[in-house]
Every structure is written in structure tokens, then in C-alpha cells.
Scaffold this active site. Structure first.
Site, PDB file in Angstrom:
ATOM      1  N   ASP A 200      -8.526 -10.351 -10.661  1.00 38.91           N
ATOM      2  CA  ASP A 200      -8.928 -11.093  -9.463  1.00 38.91           C
ATOM      3  C   ASP A 200      -8.422 -12.534  -9.392  1.00 38.91           C
ATOM      4  O   ASP A 200      -8.516 -13.271 -10.376  1.00 38.91           O
ATOM      5  CB  ASP A 200     -10.456 -11.224  -9.387  1.00 38.91           C
ATOM      6  CG  ASP A 200     -11.201  -9.926  -9.512  1.00 38.91           C
ATOM      7  OD1 ASP A 200     -10.575  -8.860  -9.569  1.00 38.91           O
ATOM      8  OD2 ASP A 200     -12.443 -10.000  -9.563  1.00 38.91           O
TER       9      ASP A 200
ATOM     10  N   PHE B 169      -2.885  -9.291 -19.235  1.00 39.10           N
ATOM     11  CA  PHE B 169      -3.486  -8.674 -18.050  1.00 39.10           C
ATOM     12  C   PHE B 169      -4.190  -9.684 -17.153  1.00 39.10           C
ATOM     13  O   PHE B 169      -5.025 -10.463 -17.601  1.00 39.10           O
ATOM     14  CB  PHE B 169      -4.500  -7.613 -18.500  1.00 39.10           C
ATOM     15  CG  PHE B 169      -4.991  -6.743 -17.369  1.00 39.10           C
ATOM     16  CD1 PHE B 169      -4.292  -5.612 -16.996  1.00 39.10           C
ATOM     17  CD2 PHE B 169      -6.150  -7.066 -16.670  1.00 39.10           C
ATOM     18  CE1 PHE B 169      -4.736  -4.805 -15.953  1.00 39.10           C
ATOM     19  CE2 PHE B 169      -6.604  -6.268 -15.623  1.00 39.10           C
ATOM     20  CZ  PHE B 169      -5.895  -5.137 -15.264  1.00 39.10           C
TER      21      PHE B 169
END
Lengths: 603, 603
Positions: A92, A89
Site C-alpha cells: 500500500d 516487497f
């Protein structure tokens, strides 16, 4: 990253995963990191990383590819020209900095699971902002319960930090500033690197505030006050607080930007940066933009980015007005961040192309999330209405020529064409650009729509984008027909999004005595129209890449980013370009394949 | 109403309709109005209208019902407890005023077509804000090309206008202020009535500005400065301009509220009104709220309402901060307007429950659009986050007891219930209210969702609403499964919308030394939780009415309004209430039928 929602929601998951993790046997099994919480530079310690060479196929956690080789970057939902980690995963973008000819992209990364948590700074580099080379994790937590949260990086040319010796070229002196998250605090920390790969942590927090919701530092060298400035989010107080420092270590609070725009549940990822004005009397002048991401609480649901154009006086940001504007009309553009030290007075940026409302559930494996296309930003004077001028952030993809492949269709001045179908042969990534013309004084209806429909190989599923003509014209993305299995069960995966189209100010017809006239004050309605034939021209560009579509109107006046997930391993295979009624004309159309940036991994 | 989009888009339609209209034969054929452009009070001249009696079944254009009797208010898509005109197109509520025991609802109305255009002020009255009696058109244009656009109405108790004589009871002295729209200007005009039915136009404009985008007056008697104040939208300059007057005829500009919030393409329907604070140390105190509708350009697409809480000093509105808030998280709540002269220091309001993106295309006939449920507004201190207090507009339906029908299900303290299905027998309108409990320290996941699924009679189509627990919890509406024929072809009929849930400030645990502490400054996180068991309780109410669902969380802390259109003449027939995982409990549930407000028309 980081709402307490996710912290709370994932507590159970993280615990469950740790207890179910395999015993550490294969040193290249990325999953074992869940148990050992790899310390900083574990991957780099193997001595295999460098900024050059053909190492693009390295795993995102720094190990070899043995754990993932078979299907590398070939999944049907895997974008081919967008950055994504090999596995697990990502959220930002972090630490964006240009250094010694290289664009650095760090990113929030969980090397051990395909959901958020266990946050590290992943790392990739590029020389063209498209072709990315995976590098080992740059910054990792020291112990369980710590997270290396978002932040940015600067070039310390003058060695104000004292971290570098004279032998380090000035533009290789990278200092990263990040938030260290624990259960009880968020504090700001430094790490530095002389080679752009290996980072050394500076001990202790450089800014702390007895706060659990204080994060996402964006630092820059401020030319106005000749010192470092950092913007930080007091996330749940809805404040952006600015600090100054001579050396990145000792910081003093200088101002606060409080309660502007849409508040939502938290402010994140503030970014104060300079953007050149494009065109008009201020052409080339640099102005300041403050961007703030909020999540959740976007009016469209979940995550979004808002911004203000204004003045920075060396201590304080003052927006030009109290209005709030957004960079993207759709749902999948968040945690926007700009590159520090971009050459040539340009502004480049990228965003995470997903939404916390569903990002941890989307049907992609073994990875989740991508970064948006890199964007080049300018400020342009637009006419949202005949009576109002506005300085709008223009947002277009960095020149796609670096990845241009075969031209699949090209027509020009094809005034009579109404519908055109083009087969999309290639790797699933395409650039579709058309210009539509509404003749002078044409009557319009709700069906005066120009559109692209991008079909999956099954000919049934499709994602659509288009423009409904009018005053104003409206651009939309419609992913309703692009896969049912995820969309039908997720209550937040909104199908249809739209944004209004403004018109470039017609500088030649306005008085130029006062620059403010370009911002407030009437222009004749003809500013909307081409001066020669009084027709209205709108250019629609869609960059579609397997599971994401990014739409740009009039070269970036308006942008929309949406992910979508075709069922049954389908990829884009055909586009139909059409106009909804015969008043509207397709003036030109070009469809190009885009070359996978990951092709070397497949050889 | 009124963007030039619609003006432009509808030009062709209006012309086509006029040429195709039947010859005037049947005096009750509403379509002939397209040809004759009925002058003001044409309907009233028949002498059949009154404010009392059983005239509810009168046609909305003032004629008898002969043209429409057969299916009156019985269509499958026709809401039964929401106001809608018998036939043709309605948009903004106008002229909301309480006079002599009667609530007046005027509205933008096209008596001649089922799309916008040919704008009149339609009229209805009620004594309970639910049961409406149609009255003849109140204000009509004088000639082709004119439109009676939006505005409001006041009670001129002291006859400052000189329009009334001493025999008119003070609270029957109604003065309406509206925008007269022509192709070349928008100007502000007055019309007055002594009986609440017949209106006389005051000749000439009372405010003009050499403007084509200047409209939607909202006037009120200002207690602070003892004069009339009116708010007007300079729509395409993104300004709200305030004027003052001693007599409603002579107006002086006093201030301007410029470039706040989301700009979109135009500001419309400004409303400055007083709202009582509910609870806490300021309980009962009246504060000012400024609401502005914008269209198009809502971040969610099309039309929406934003507002600011602030101070009005008699000349100028100053918001408490620079943030922008919205009244409704979904897509169908626009042109919000409050009632003037509401008794008892209460604030009541209503909005048009549709969106200009598709309102002229939705599959309802022979009418289009409804007004929302009437709302009672208060200001309450909420905690959007543990670190922030905020004064939020609370927005709940006016007491539904006036239309309560049979109780279909009622349980209390049913802690073990997880799923409950209730047959919805009645006329298609229902009030479904449940309280859900998340026990202290329960782990949550993305599936910790409490939801209502309201099924059509076919058992296949459904509209959903629910709450995803977390910090913050999020409420959503999902109309993806509620009819395909319209939704699949319209690119703007967004399926999923959501909003974040705040928490009531826990006044008892906060210091009350300074009222500001309730607004800014920390409260312990326990403010989120019930003080006795530390559990989190959330109340979800859905009022569903054939083709509209209005959702209220925690008695109005959050509201969402969505229209939906079941295919195949289906109406709501069953609701399933469920919790997504076993941590969440259904504490109580009540399902009631709501009685049609139009039942007298069917006898």
C-alpha cells in the site's frame, strides 16, 4: 496490507527465512534486517539523507547501494516510470502528503524479504509525482512481532498537536498516523517529523478498540467542523468508523458507514477526500468521495477499490445513492490513497498496482510490486445510458510531460489509416494514444473493435487493449498472450478484463435550471455524439511500462490497470494499432517514448 | 435479452439473413420462419403437442425433427443434462411456473437464427426439473419488428383475470406476462393458457410507460396485500418499479427500488421471491430476496446477477443493508429467475448459462446457449469473517438422483489419498464430489490447494476448479487450458474466476436469545472449525457436462458457472483430484456418471 490469510500463510515463510538468514556481516546487506528488526531511523542515523540532491539511487531500506548496484532498476520486468523499491516487497501507498513543495510517498515495505511481512513505512519523495528519490525507512517497528501498517499523514499547520516549535515552517509540520499491528491488536499511533525525513513516534495508541481488525487511518483537517477527522476500517465488520479530534491525540467516534457495496472478506484503506467537479454547472465545486478497498472478495477476484460520491456534513458521510462504483476495471489497482494538502483544489492519488491473489508470487526479482501512475481525479457528469446521468470519478494520469521522451509516431486526421505498426524504441515505457471514429449511423458488429497490440521483442508474446464499439462501447485489456510461465500455473492471474464506457453529458443541450437535471433525467441520445458530424469519437490511451499497462478512455472516464510478465526477459518493442472493420476510422495516433525516472541510477 | 447494443449489432445480420433465406419449400425447415414470422401457435395448430408422452424429441420450434434428426443432441459441445434448444439461439428463462405437477420452462428463443433476435417464447416441460420435453413455441410475435421479450407466469387460482371458466382446474390457470418490444416502445402484455400449451394473447398493453427500456415483468400473488404485484425493470434508469393489481389487467405503481448495487448499463430480469431460511433459529421462515441481472457492466465483464435479502411489506422492498451480493462467482450465470408456485415452501430457480459478451459467438452449432442446472435456494447464516454474520443465498443443484448413472469411483475416509485419477466413462456428464480436510493449526501456503482437473480425451486440454485454503478459503474455476481456438481470439472470454468461501455459523455456540446475533455480532473463531477435531472441512462439487462446469462449495454456499469449449470435438474423459501439499487431505471422493436427459431422442 494485512489479511489474516497472509498472516497465516506467511507464518511459515517468515520463520523459515529468519532461520536461514545470513549472519550479520555486511552492514549494507539489506537481508540482515530480518534478524535485527531495524529500529526507526536506523538508516537516517547515518546522516546521509536529504530531501534534495542527487540521492535517487539510494537503496529503499536506507543503506547504500552496494548490495544491489549491478542491475539497479534495469530488470526486464522493472517498470521504468513507475515507483518501485530497489529490492523486496512493497504494497500500500501510505502517508501521502504534499509538504513544502515536495510530494511524499510512504509505502508498506518489507525491507527483508520479497514477500509481505515485517511491515515498515518506506519513503520516497518527488517534486513532480514521477521522479522519485528513495529515502531511508521512515517508520519501523520496535520489536519482533510488531508491524507498522498502513496510514496517512497530514500537515499540522496550526500545531494542534504541540509536536512542533515555532521554527518549523507551517507546511513542514508532518504528522503521520498509522496502525500498529501485533498478534493481539491493531491500534492507531502517531509519528511526526519537522524535516520530512526523520520521524519521532508519539508514545502510546491514540485510538484503540480491543480489535484485531481495525486499521488504515486516513486523517484530514475538516473545514466543515474545524477539527481533525479520521476514517478507519473495522475491516471484518465491514464498517468505516469516523472519529474527530481537536489535536490528533484525543479522538471521539462520530459516525459509521456500515455494510455498503461489495463486502468481500475485509474493508481496507478507507479514504474520504474532496474532488473538484470538472465541467458543467458545478465546475470547480468540491465534493466528497469515500473510497474503500476490499480484499479478497472482489467480483473479479481478489483486490479492488469501490467508491461513493456524497456529502460530508462534518460528522457523517451520506452517499448520493446506494450504488457502488469502481475506479478501475482491471485487477491491479488496490489500496487507493489520495494526497493530503494538494495545492490548488486538485485531487491526486495513487494505488498499489497489484492484487493479493498473486502479488507475492509474481515473477519479479529482487523487488515485488509497483505503485500505479499518479492520477489526477475529478468528478464529471457522464451518461451511462441515454436515460441516466451520473457523477463519475474521472481518473487520468498526472501530466506525462515530465517524462516525455522521443515522439515515435504522430499522425493527425489520418482518416484512411486502418492499421499502423510502430517500433517502440526506448527503455520499455511508452505512451500510445489514439482517437477512433465511428461514423454516424454505422452498423456495428462484434468485430467493430479498435485495438492496440503491444508485442514483446520476440514478436510472439503480446498484451492487448481495445474498444468494442456499441451502446455502450466496452474497453478491455487482454494479457492472455503476455507470458505463459506464470499465467499458466497461477489459478488467479485472470487474463481478460473489461469495463463499459460512458459518455460525457452534453451540457449545451440540457436545461441548466436545475443542477440535478445533469444527474437524473433524460437527455437526448445525441448527447453521445459529436454535435457537428453525429459521429462517435473514443480516445484510447495506453501507458505501457515493461510489465504494466494502464489504459485510459476519453481522458480518464474509464481506467484499467494490469500487470503482465513476458517470458524470456522480453520488453515491449512494437505496437500495432488496428481497427477491426472498415466502418471504424483511426483519426489520430501518437506514440511517445517515456524516459526512465531511474536513469540517474544508471550513470 | 435486450440491449440496444445487440439490437444495433444485429441489425445488419438480421437483414442479411432474411435476404439469403431459402424459398419456403420444406414446411419443417426451421429457417423459413425468418421470412414468415410465424404467428402464435403455428406449431400447436398441427395438434401434435401434449404435456405427456414420448414427444421429447420434438424440435424446439414445434416442427417435427426432420430438419435436424441426424445429430440430435449428440454434438461434442452439447451438454447432456442441461436444457438447450434443438437448434438456434436461446437466452433468458421465462415464465417459470409449476402447474398441475409440471414444471414449465419458457425461454427467450430465436427460432430462425443462431444469434439473438426475432424473440419468441420457446417452451419445455418437466416433472423433475431435469428431463425436459420440448413443446412448440408458446408465444410468438404478430409481425416483423415485434419481439416477445422476457417475463414470467403465474397461476391465477381464483380467476381474478376472468380468463378461465370453471372447468379449468385451478392450478392449470396459467397467465403469462411478457414485454412486447418494438423499435419505439416496451410495454407489458398478458397471454393465458388453460392447457399449459396453447396461449391466447390478451389484447393491448396492461402496463405502458412511454418507455423503450421497460421490461421483464415478474408477477406474483402477494400474500401480504392480497393482490398481484409485479416487478419491472426501468433498465436504463436503474430502477425496479413495483405495481399492484387486483386482476393482472389494471396496475398501479406502488414503489421503486432505485440505484442499488452495480449499475452497469442496464438492469434486467428483476425477481422478487420468497426463500426459506435453512437451519438456525429461523429455520423454515420465508424471507424475501430481490435479484437483478445487469448487462453489460458486471465487474467481471458483461453479465451477472446481484441480489438483496430484505423485507417486503406488501408495497415496498427494503433490503437488510446496503451491501450487494452475487449468486455466482463466474461469468456464465445470468437472467436468473425463480419458479412461481413451487410446492412445499421451497425456492427453485434457473439461469441462462452464458454471457452477452460472447454468447452469440461461442462455437456451438446448430444451437447456442443452455440453461444452468436447476437450483434449490435457501437462506443460510454464514460467517464471512469471524466478526460478521450474514444471511447468504445458498444455491445448490436440485437433487441429481434423477439423472444419476454409474458410480465411477467412491472412497470414504481415505485420509492418506493425495491424488486420484478417475476415467470418465459415459456421455460426457459427471458429478465429482470430494471433501478435503485441513488439520487443526496446519500451516498453509499459496500451494495449499485442493483441485479437480478435468481432461479432454486428448489428455492435453483441461478445465480446472479448486480451493485455495486460508482465511478465507477461495474457490476458483480456470478454463485457460480448455480450448484455444475460441478463447484466444475473443477478448472477453475471461479464463479465471474465483469467489471467497464463508463458513456456516455455529449455532450451538451462539446465544439464541436474539436472532440478530446470528447476523451481526461476534462469534468465536471456532465457528469455522469442526467441533470435534478443530479441522477445517470443505466440500467441493463439480458438475461437468461437455461444455459447462458448475461448481458448488459446501453444498451451495458458493456457486460458480463457466462454459468452456474444447477444441477438436473433445469431451471430458478423465479427472485428476489432487491436493497441493501434504497438509491437506482428501477425505472422500465420489465420481458418478450422469445420464443424458436426451437419450430418448437417440433411440
Amino acid at each position: 496490507m494485512k489479511s489474516s490469510l497472509f498472516a497465516a500463510a506467511l507464518g511459515a515463510l517468515a520463520a523459515a527465512c529468519a532461520s536461514a538468514a545470513p549472519s550479520p556481516a555486511d552492514p549494507f546487506d539489506f537481508r540482515q534486517a530480518a534478524l535485527v528488526y531495524p529500529r526507526m531511523n536506523d538508516g537516517v542515523a547515518q546522516g546521509q539523507a536529504s530531501l534534495v540532491g542527487n540521492g535517487q539511487c539510494r537503496n529503499s531500506n536506507g543503506s547504500s547501494l552496494s548490495g544491489y548496484q549491478p542491475a539497479l532498476y534495469t530488470e526486464s520486468v522493472r517498470p521504468q516510470i513507475h515507483f518501485s523499491p530497489t529490492v523486496n516487497f512493497m504494497n500500500d501507498p501510505n502517508g501521502l502528503v504534499y509538504s513544502n513543495g515536495t510530494w511524499h510517498l510512504f509505502y508498506q515495505y518489507n525491507p527483508t524479504q520479497n514477500v509481505a511481512g515485517n511491515q515498515h513505512w518506506g519513503h520516497a519523495v518527488s517534486t513532480d509525482l514521477y521522479h522519485w528519490k528513495n529515502l531511508p525507512i521512515a517508520i519501523a517497528p520496535e520489536k519482533e512481532g510488531e508491524g507498522i501498517f498502513s496510514g496517512n499523514a497530514v500537515i499540522d499547520f496550526e500545531n494542534t498537536t504541540g509536536f512542533f516549535n515555532g521554527s518549523t515552517p507551517k507546511d513542514q509540520r508532518i504528522v503521520a498516523m498509522y496502525t500498529l499491528n501485533t498478534d493481539t491488536s491493531q491500534t492507531q499511533h502517531l509519528a511526526y517529523s519537522s524535516d520530512g525525513i526523520h520521524f519521532t513516534k508519539y508514545p502510546g495508541a491514540v485510538i484503540s478498540r480491543n480489535q484485531t481488525q481495525f486499521r488504515d487511518p486516513k486523517a484530514f483537517w475538516d473545514e466543515k467542523s474545524s477539527r481533525w477527522i479520521v476514517a478507519l476500517a473495522l475491516s471484518q465488520e465491514f464498517g468505516i468508523v469516523f472519529y474527530s479530534s481537536p489535536n490528533m491525540k484525543d479522538w471521539t467516534e462520530v459516525s459509521r458507514f456500515q455494510s455498503y457495496g461489495i463486502l468481500g472478506y475485509q474493508y481496507e484503506c478507507p479514504d474520504l477526500f474532496q474532488v473538484p467537479v470538472e465541467g458543467g454547472p458545478d465546475d470547480g465545486k468540491m465534493m466528497y468521495v469515500l473510497a474503500i478497498s476490499i480484499n479478497p472478495g472482489a467480483l473479479i477476484g481478489g483486490s479492488f477499490v469501490q467508491y461513493w460520491v456524497g456529502d460530508w456534513d462534518g460528522s457523517k458521510f451520506t452517499p448520493r445513492d446506494n450504488a457502488v462504483r469502481t475506479m478501475d476495471f482491471s485487477k491491479d489497482f488496490y489500496a487507493f490513497s489520495s494526497w493530503n494538502n494538494s495545492p490548488g483544489k486538485k485531487a491526486y492519488a495513487i494505488a498499489w498496482a497489484n492484487n493479493w491473489q498473486y502479488s507475492q508470487q509474481v515473477p519479479t526479482s529482487p523487488f515485488r510490486s509497483i505503485q500505479s501512475l499518479p492520477r489526477e481525479l475529478t468528478l464529471k457528469y457522464y451518461r451511462p445510458t441515454p436515460q441516466f446521468g451520473d457523477l463519475i470519478l474521472n481518473n487520468r494520469p498526472v501530466n506525462l510531460s515530465a517524462i516525455h521522451g522521443k515522439t515515435l509516431y504522430k499522425s493527425e486526421n489520418g482518416n484512411s489509416a486502418r492499421n499502423q505498426t510502430v517500433n517502440l524504441s526506448g527503455q520499455g515505457a511508452f505512451d500510445i494514444t489514439a482517437t477512433f471514429k465511428l461514423p454516424a449511423n454505422a452498423n456495428i458488429t462484434y468485430n467493430t473493435i479498435a485495438s492496440f497490440e503491444i508485442f514483446a521483442g520476440d514478436g510472439k508474446q503480446s498484451v492487448k487493449t481495445g474498444i468494442q464499439m456499441g451502446e455502450p462501447a466496452v474497453a478491455y485489456i487482454d494479457r492472455r498472450g503476455a507470458g505463459q510461465s506464470f499465467a499458466a500455473q497461477n489459478p488467479f492471474f485472470t487474463d481478460k478484463t473489461s469495463g463499459i464506457i460512458r459518455y460525457a453529458a452534453n451540457y449545451t443541450t440540457a436545461s441548466s435550471e436545475n443542477a440535478d437535471q445533469y444527474v437524473l433525467g433524460p437527455l437526448p441520445p445525441s448527447a453521445y455524439l459529436d454535435s457537428t458530424d453525429q459521429a462517435q469519437y473514443i480516445k484510447l490511451q495506453a501507458v505501457v511500462d515493461r510489465s504494466v499497462i494502464e489504459v485510459f478512455v476519453n481522458d480518464g472516464e474509464l481506467a484499467g490497470t494490469s500487470v503482465f510478465y513476458f517470458d524470456n526477459d522480453q520488453i515491449p518493442s512494437k505496437v500495432t494499432v488496428s481497427v477491426g472493420d472498415n466502418k471504424l476510422q483511426l483519426v489520430d495516433l501518437e506514440v511517445r517514448a517515456l524516459n526512465s525516472i531511474w536513469s540517474k541510477c544508471k550513470e
